[in-house]
Design a protein around this motif. Structure first.
Motif, PDB file in Angstrom:
ATOM      1  N   ALA A 259      -8.045  11.645   3.480  1.00  0.00           N
ATOM      2  CA  ALA A 259      -7.793  12.044   2.479  1.00  0.00           C
ATOM      3  C   ALA A 259      -9.020  12.546   1.433  1.00  0.00           C
ATOM      4  CB  ALA A 259      -6.646  11.555   1.482  1.00  0.00           C
TER       5      ALA A 259
ATOM      6  N   ALA B 224      -5.788   7.030   6.758  1.00  0.00           N
ATOM      7  CA  ALA B 224      -5.278   8.203   6.044  1.00  0.00           C
ATOM      8  C   ALA B 224      -5.980   8.352   4.618  1.00  0.00           C
ATOM      9  CB  ALA B 224      -3.943   8.270   5.823  1.00  0.00           C
ATOM     10  N   ALA B 225      -6.185   7.229   4.042  1.00  0.00           N
ATOM     11  CA  ALA B 225      -7.014   7.317   2.697  1.00  0.00           C
ATOM     12  C   ALA B 225      -8.432   7.964   3.036  1.00  0.00           C
ATOM     13  CB  ALA B 225      -7.076   6.028   2.106  1.00  0.00           C
TER      14      ALA B 225
ATOM     15  N   PHE C  61      -3.106   3.255   6.625  1.00  0.00           N
ATOM     16  CA  PHE C  61      -3.253   3.758   5.246  1.00  0.00           C
ATOM     17  C   PHE C  61      -4.578   3.802   5.110  1.00  0.00           C
ATOM     18  CE2 PHE C  61      -3.032   3.109   0.844  1.00  0.00           C
ATOM     19  CZ  PHE C  61      -1.972   3.826   0.421  1.00  0.00           C
ATOM     20  N   PHE C  62      -5.545   2.826   5.504  1.00  0.00           N
ATOM     21  CA  PHE C  62      -6.794   3.006   5.328  1.00  0.00           C
ATOM     22  C   PHE C  62      -7.251   4.434   5.867  1.00  0.00           C
ATOM     23  CE2 PHE C  62     -11.224   2.244   6.183  1.00  0.00           C
ATOM     24  CZ  PHE C  62     -11.853   1.894   4.941  1.00  0.00           C
TER      25      PHE C  62
ATOM     26  N   MET D 102      -4.723   5.943  -3.267  1.00  0.00           N
ATOM     27  CA  MET D 102      -4.949   5.521  -2.199  1.00  0.00           C
ATOM     28  C   MET D 102      -6.152   4.578  -2.373  1.00  0.00           C
ATOM     29  SD  MET D 102      -3.805   8.499   0.416  1.00  0.00           S
ATOM     30  CE  MET D 102      -3.339   7.379   1.919  1.00  0.00           C
ATOM     31  N   LEU D 103      -7.042   5.092  -2.523  1.00  0.00           N
ATOM     32  CA  LEU D 103      -8.464   4.596  -2.623  1.00  0.00           C
ATOM     33  C   LEU D 103      -8.374   3.287  -3.692  1.00  0.00           C
ATOM     34  CD1 LEU D 103     -11.505   4.600  -1.710  1.00  0.00           C
ATOM     35  CD2 LEU D 103     -12.134   5.698  -3.893  1.00  0.00           C
TER      36      LEU D 103
ATOM     37  N   LEU E  15      -3.450  11.794  -5.355  1.00  0.00           N
ATOM     38  CA  LEU E  15      -3.187  10.777  -4.209  1.00  0.00           C
ATOM     39  C   LEU E  15      -4.297  10.227  -3.594  1.00  0.00           C
ATOM     40  CD1 LEU E  15      -0.909   9.698  -2.708  1.00  0.00           C
ATOM     41  CD2 LEU E  15      -0.967  11.849  -1.223  1.00  0.00           C
ATOM     42  N   PRO E  16      -5.333  11.070  -3.281  1.00  0.00           N
ATOM     43  CA  PRO E  16      -6.426  10.152  -2.500  1.00  0.00           C
ATOM     44  C   PRO E  16      -7.020   9.320  -3.121  1.00  0.00           C
ATOM     45  CG  PRO E  16      -6.800  12.610  -2.139  1.00  0.00           C
ATOM     46  CD  PRO E  16      -5.487  12.390  -3.281  1.00  0.00           C
TER      47      PRO E  16
ATOM     48  N   PRO F 223      -1.698  12.629   3.430  1.00  0.00           N
ATOM     49  CA  PRO F 223      -2.041  11.226   3.888  1.00  0.00           C
ATOM     50  C   PRO F 223      -1.024  10.276   4.167  1.00  0.00           C
ATOM     51  CG  PRO F 223      -2.894  11.676   1.920  1.00  0.00           C
ATOM     52  CD  PRO F 223      -2.232  12.844   2.362  1.00  0.00           C
TER      53      PRO F 223
ATOM     54  N   LEU G 222      -6.217   0.494  -2.075  1.00  0.00           N
ATOM     55  CA  LEU G 222      -6.905  -0.254  -0.938  1.00  0.00           C
ATOM     56  C   LEU G 222      -8.185  -1.193  -1.402  1.00  0.00           C
ATOM     57  CD1 LEU G 222      -7.409   2.510   1.729  1.00  0.00           C
ATOM     58  CD2 LEU G 222      -6.315   0.268   1.920  1.00  0.00           C
TER      59      LEU G 222
ATOM     60  N   THR H 191       0.922  -1.221   0.076  1.00  0.00           N
ATOM     61  CA  THR H 191       0.023  -0.007  -0.052  1.00  0.00           C
ATOM     62  C   THR H 191       1.014   1.184   0.032  1.00  0.00           C
ATOM     63  OG1 THR H 191      -0.265  -0.268   2.491  1.00  0.00           O
ATOM     64  CG2 THR H 191      -1.955  -1.012   1.162  1.00  0.00           C
ATOM     65  N   VAL H 192       1.543   1.470   0.993  1.00  0.00           N
ATOM     66  CA  VAL H 192       2.216   2.704   1.156  1.00  0.00           C
ATOM     67  C   VAL H 192       3.299   2.882   0.065  1.00  0.00           C
ATOM     68  CG1 VAL H 192       3.547   4.362   2.796  1.00  0.00           C
ATOM     69  CG2 VAL H 192       1.605   2.769   3.763  1.00  0.00           C
TER      70      VAL H 192
END
Lengths: 664, 664
Positions: free
Chosen positions: B171, B167-168, B164-165, A426-427, A422-423, B140, A430, A405-406
């Motif tokens: 965000a 932070a996502a 991470f979740f 990340m989504l 970025l958001p 994030p 995940l 993930t990170v």
């Protein structure tokens, strides 16, 4: 090639820092004469997953082979990545340093000996892999996080700092090289600057409406990623069978894949129709040179073939094309679909041939194609342009296959320089990771399992809670007395393959059996080689250590270990004795035999052990019941001993639904 | 205020994921009736550093107080940051969930009870702090890494994923809020978009020539950072003395700092000369509104006061001004110097007053001023513009004070959206951290030490290698028999403050003393409360556990623990017995008394223990020699027992040269 330079450079840089601390450590050893008694918080290593395995015993030559092979393979248009080989190269060079250089090739220095221990070697390899990613993707922070999230099975804050230092050196050297190459003397190197695929579009605007399509993208990406892992495993199984048959088969396999790739690349563009050149194209259309976005490929003048434009480019250029925003009309959706399917299949078949191959770039290319296709299907219903869909598609496939993930997030950020996205990234990561995790494990674990490395997971399986350590200890225990006969030591070393032996003081040296510690095979061999024998079994004190320097017990290079078979002991010496006390690790970690296996595993894994002594609950018996090693914690071993657990609900609780896998 | 919403939102999101796994865990417990025997891999917690300490016993109300206080303090122009309070808020809310909500305020749900254990609470607090940074800086990934590098003392890959979740979610919620607020209904919120200080300049070009000045910047920044830490510690010591005297003194202190700040802000601009407005200014000059770059401040028309422009802005705007590239001629170097010195002093004096305060923003402002000043001194000798120098200056001061690497790097990257500067930022962070580390510890450790939290370092001090665990075990050991008299239990609980007691089966229940496990004070109190007494000392089997549900043994909220003093036991019951076996943790971690203290510390810290049983080397004595807790590993305790170690070279080896500190 500059990458190899890079990695050499950083090694030099970080070595200086290390040297001081290692020197201090070594000084303590020799000054106190407590060479072997000093506590080894990490006397052993939870294996640095793949890398230690990979670099084992073939380090010296393979670093260079890997780079050369990788260059040839990538330039032959095989659909493989360069990140994997670079990580491997970095790890190899680091491992080379960690084993004190190579005497054979004359690359050894006096001060390198400070790294000849498990911990420094492991740290160096971790840093080397971070440097590999940093160099391959020009993503220094991503490299550090990759090493943290996927490579290292045991992490310290000092290591974070060192990996960061390594990555910083790589970044600065890379920056300077790009600076030097600005004049254009280095071919395509550094073209496009420090950021590989700069997709910054000033106004990335997206709203809540855009979230559902992105979620769908993530879900499908996760499914595609898990199918990818599944298929890759099957293909690798077949390849392993072929590769085992000999060099000729290996090369034959590589050739056929290469030919198949070529057929695809040259044959498929015939399917795509010719498209008229856009009137507002920035570059010449059609292009004739080696890099360009509008390949002519059998089209009439003023037209170009979009599929050929993707296939006949370097992977980097293809990704850049797919990621860029101004190209919404450049590709036909059928062409993108063909491109995606082809890349998906080729990348599965190309990995595992004899050439050194990585997974990152193929997955990014494939994912970009997939994302762009979805973007085209969405059409005007979404505010995101196709380029951004391609970035998200790449993220979803990477997340679905690699399950990080990170680090993936940061690597993508550094690759594309698109912070506003970025958001969304990340989504997508995940969602795709979650979806894919329900089907199978991550690609690295699958490959590692296939190669047979005994990698210990960090978590305990639920059925382990039902067992005690006493339930899994097997085999006759080989112990040594505090003062042991040479004949016994030679016999035990010759008849077993254990690497550690408990040392127990028995009468007359103590009133009752007392656990004195643990002695390592390697150290016993050193003792036999130096012939520190006593004619009679009496305690000598620690003066005997004066005959040794810390260097005698330093960790040897892979494959350089002495074997018991090579040591000659005369019949007369066989009847003499060795005082093992000064060479025994007097602080071994121990667990009581009634300890839950799950808790013992956590101790083993968190502290990073190689041997864990099991002591009895009551003192009626001997002072050690058994020795647990990594193999004793492997699920195969435990389920072999206790087959009823296979069907217990304790196992089902964590294992993935097998029924889903059976569908394929 | 939207931040509080944010944090609530993410909690809801991540809870659902957790719930499933916790439910599965709980189900196992009740079904097997092995409530207390189940292995607790992390039955205890290495303390989540400051946060656990901070949130202890004052969670429920303080989350809201913190936010309100922070808003008031920041808006009163005190030179303090908002990141710290937000991290605190996130951690508080997380802790609230971790203790099952608050019955008093009616915010509790049935399913929240699944988090009522050490591990989930700790994980939630870690995620909460990540969310705090993510919300404060819109960073994030930086938030996740901050939680990883600085907050968590014990890390798992599952936790990385959860953080991470979290932070996502932050965000995405933040993104939506900015979207919603686009119409301008929310005041200054979201102005400038998702990236706080967008300093992307298209052509960041720097060459090797620029490295030496940047190195100098890093070195001076490191020195300034360590002086900052040193001074802050001294000031906090004085403040602690004042604050202890009572509320009136606290408020008096806060008022005087506030007045002092106001005097500085309004007085100092008189020192700066008026400057004529630039002819090509983008915005009106001089500005009259509340936010603007050219404050008039007593200047004639057509002129502005540069120092007032920095002081009379929000911190965010000041940073944006200093970071931006087109402002090289906007400030006079004397003004910048005054600004830097003022901020440096004010930020030291403002932290530690009664208002909730953070350190990030003041350090960034101060560092930006410092960097810009250095940039001005360099003048035309460097290719970097003053804005970039300001970014690097902020990095150097942050690195010199907080000593983080990866997370600071990513936070700065996310704050400034300047990927091309990354190698330089990495370099500066490394240099300043290295320089500052030679003088003193990082700011968080200093503050934590000052507050007296028993925080255990992850590494062992060199002198610990000279000791065995037997050397530090102190005090009379309180043990319980497997079947123990109620009177004894009550007596021991009342006369000691220990939280765990070894349970030893002694004759007639076994042939010889056998270690049965460890029982916790909290569980004993539950047993006494439920009055599960036996009239005679006989083994009962495990049927007794049917009278309990897992919830009875769930971790209570901070300050909600039952006390032994509150439990009433009649004289008759005092002579009855309790069978402790079903409630004993049968798999405690143990070490032999001859184990090196350094290795025991590593076990304690890596596995994350609260109690470590010390067993004897030989079985002549009882089966447990002592219990080690966190306090037994603290350097103060060890050096108190063995004062000769203070002067030994083993201590000197790691400790910083005290002579340097004496200079101040």
């Amino acid at each position: 090639m500059p990458c190899i330079l890079l990695i050499y450079c950083w090694e030099m840089g970080s070595l200086k820092l290390w040297r001081r601390s290692s020197e201090a450590r070594l000084k303590c050893h020799t000054k106190t004469k407590a060479i072997l008694r000093e506590p080894r918080g990490c006397e052993q290593s939870a294996p640095l997953k793949r890398l230690i395995g990979r670099t084992h015993a073939r380090t010296r030559v393979h670093a260079h082979c890997t780079v050369v092979g990788s260059i040839i393979a990538v330039s032959s248009s095989l659909n493989i990545g360069k990140a994997g080989p670079l990580v491997h190269t970095g790890a190899c060079i680091a491992s080379l340093l960690g084993q004190g250089g190579s005497k054979k090739y004359g690359i050894t220095w006096r001060w390198i000996r400070f790294f000849k221990n498990d911990r420094d070697r492991r740290d160096l390899v971790t840093c080397g892999s971070a440097a590999g990613i940093a160099a391959a993707f020009r993503a220094p922070v991503g490299g550090v996080l990759f090493a943290l999230e996927e490579m290292a099975s045991w992490w310290r804050s000092a290591l974070l700092w060192r990996a960061f230092f390594t990555a910083a050196v790589v970044a600065i050297v890379l920056r300077s090289l790009i600076d030097v190459c600005n004049s254009g003397k280095c071919g395509l190197f550094g073209k496009g600057g420090l950021i590989m695929f700069d997709v910054t579009s000033e106004n990335v605007t997206y709203h809540l409406v855009d979230v559902p399509p992105v979620l769908v993208l993530g879900i499908i990406g996760g499914i595609l990623g898990s199918i990818y892992n599944f298929l890759l495993e099957r293909v690798l199984r077949v390849y392993n069978l072929i590769n085992e048959k000999g060099y000729a088969y290996k090369i034959l396999l590589a050739c056929s894949i290469s030919i198949f790739t070529s057929c695809c690349l040259f044959g498929l563009p015939w399917l795509a129709p010719c498209r008229p050149c856009p009137t507002d194209a920035i570059e010449a259309c059609p292009t004739i040179g080696r890099s360009g976005n509008y390949k002519k490929f059998q089209c009439p003048p003023g037209h170009y073939n979009d599929l050929a434009s993707l296939f006949f480019n370097t992977n980097d250029d293809a990704i850049r094309n797919l990621f860029s925003k101004g190209t919404d009309t450049e590709f036909h959706h059928i062409s993108i679909l063909i491109f995606f399917v082809t890349c998906y299949i080729l990348s599965i078949f190309s990995y595992g041939v004899v050439a050194p191959a990585g997974l990152f770039v193929p997955l990014i290319v494939t994912g970009a194609g997939y994302g762009r296709f979805i973007g085209m299907l969405m059409g005007s219903q979404s505010n995101l342009n196709h380029g951004l869909f391609a970035v998200l598609g790449a993220a979803s496939l990477l997340g679905g296959s690699m399950r990080m993930t990170v680090s993936l997030c940061v690597i993508l950020l550094e690759l594309t320089n698109n912070l506003l996205l970025l958001p969304m990234i990340m989504l997508v990561l995940l969602v795709s990771k979650t979806v894919a995790d329900t089907f199978n494990g991550n690609i690295y674990d699958i490959i590692m399992k296939l190669k047979g490395f005994p990698y210990l997971e960090a978590h305990a399986e639920p059925y382990m809670r039902q067992l005690t350590v006493g339930d899994v200890v097997t085999g006759p225990l080989q112990c040594f007395n505090g003062i042991e006969k040479v004949r016994n030591i030679v016999h035990v070393l010759k008849t077993t393959r254990h690497h550690g032996f408990p040392v127990i003081d028995e009468p007359p040296f103590s009133d009752c059996p007392v656990l004195s510690g643990l002695v390592l095979r390697a150290h016993l061999i050193v003792l036999l080689k130096k012939k520190v024998f006593l004619p009679t079994p009496v305690l000598t004190g620690t003066d005997i250590t004066k005959r040794f320097s810390a260097n005698d017990f330093a960790k040897r290079g892979s494959g350089n270990n002495d074997h018991i078979e090579d040591i000659e002991v005369t019949e007369e010496e066989m009847d003499m004795y060795i005082d093992l006390h000064p060479f025994t690790n007097a602080s071994p970690y121990t667990v009581v035999e009634t300890m839950s296996l799950a808790k013992a595993l956590i101790l083993f894994r968190e502290v990073g052990l190689r041997h864990l002594l099991v002591v009895p609950k009551t003192s009626n018996r001997s002072s050690v019941v058994g020795v647990l090693t990594r193999h004793d914690f492997m699920p195969e071993h435990i389920l072999g001993l206790h087959p009823f657990l296979i069907r217990s609900r304790w196992k089902k609780l964590r294992l993935r639904p097998a029924s889903l896998t059976k569908l394929f």
